[in-house]
Design an enzyme around this catalytic site. Structure first.
Site, PDB file in Angstrom:
ATOM      1  N   HIS A 166       3.751   5.429  -8.565  1.00 59.93           N
ATOM      2  CA  HIS A 166       3.809   6.162  -7.291  1.00 59.93           C
ATOM      3  C   HIS A 166       3.638   5.196  -6.120  1.00 59.93           C
ATOM      4  O   HIS A 166       4.387   5.250  -5.140  1.00 59.93           O
ATOM      5  CB  HIS A 166       2.711   7.241  -7.290  1.00 59.93           C
ATOM      6  N   GLU A 167       2.674   4.276  -6.241  1.00 58.09           N
ATOM      7  CA  GLU A 167       2.396   3.357  -5.125  1.00 58.09           C
ATOM      8  C   GLU A 167       3.492   2.299  -4.971  1.00 58.09           C
ATOM      9  O   GLU A 167       3.836   1.920  -3.854  1.00 58.09           O
ATOM     10  CB  GLU A 167       1.024   2.708  -5.292  1.00 58.09           C
TER      11      GLU A 167
ATOM     12  N   CYS B 249       0.759  13.730  -2.722  1.00 61.71           N
ATOM     13  CA  CYS B 249       0.691  12.502  -1.943  1.00 61.71           C
ATOM     14  C   CYS B 249      -0.015  12.824  -0.637  1.00 61.71           C
ATOM     15  O   CYS B 249       0.308  13.820   0.004  1.00 61.71           O
ATOM     16  CB  CYS B 249       2.104  11.990  -1.688  1.00 61.71           C
TER      17      CYS B 249
ATOM     18  N   HIS C  24       6.210   3.728  -3.059  1.00 60.36           N
ATOM     19  CA  HIS C  24       5.933   3.665  -1.617  1.00 60.36           C
ATOM     20  C   HIS C  24       6.386   2.325  -1.031  1.00 60.36           C
ATOM     21  O   HIS C  24       6.978   2.274   0.049  1.00 60.36           O
ATOM     22  CB  HIS C  24       4.435   3.846  -1.338  1.00 60.36           C
TER      23      HIS C  24
HETATM   24 ZN   LIG Z   1       1.998   8.827  -2.047  1.00 62.70          ZN
END
Ligand SMILES: [Zn+2]
Length: 136
Positions: A126-127, A85, A130
């Site tokens: 993954h996003e 990341c 976030h």
């Molecule tokens: Zn990330």
């Protein structure tokens, strides 16, 4: 405008707020910043550029795609992955799903449903993490 990458984990651990049409300029900055970091980054969430809104941008098999308020509505096929990341040092182990069905809004704030598999599905997960303040 290319923005600086946020590395403050306290900021990044906050749950992002709902994005609206007023956040369209932030989405443009997000794309600019993703393009500027293309060598080492395939996806980005708005909080990574200091905007705590639910917006993600990512490489969808060679073309950039932006989603507002993305949500995984269905998923299958758990596996273990290793990810990096831009906001964090090193590579970390995490669990992902092979297939995700995502409900999101496009740049015109029309709601859309789309299914992704494999690498693109992994980036999206993954996003979206976030957006929920979840770091790998
Ligand atoms: Zn990330």
């Amino acid at each position: 405008m290319v923005r600086k990458i946020m590395k403050d984990t306290a900021f990044l651990s906050q749950k992002a707020e709902i994005a609206t049409a007023e956040d369209l300029p932030a989405a443009v900055d997000l794309l600019d910043t993703l393009r500027a970091n293309a060598a080492g980054c395939v996806g980005m969430a708005a909080n990574m550029i200091g905007v705590n809104k639910r917006i993600i941008a990512f490489d969808n098999e060679g073309a950039y795609m932006v989603m507002f308020n993305p949500e995984i509505v269905k998923s299958s096929g758990l596996y273990e992955a290793e990810e990096g990341c831009l906001s964090l040092p090193g590579v970390r182990k995490t669990k992902r799903r092979q297939m995700v069905k995502v409900r999101y809004q496009n740049e015109n704030f029309q709601t859309r449903l789309k299914t992704f598999t494999g690498w693109t599905a992994q980036i999206i997960q993954h996003e979206i993490d976030h957006c929920n303040g979840v770091l790998i």
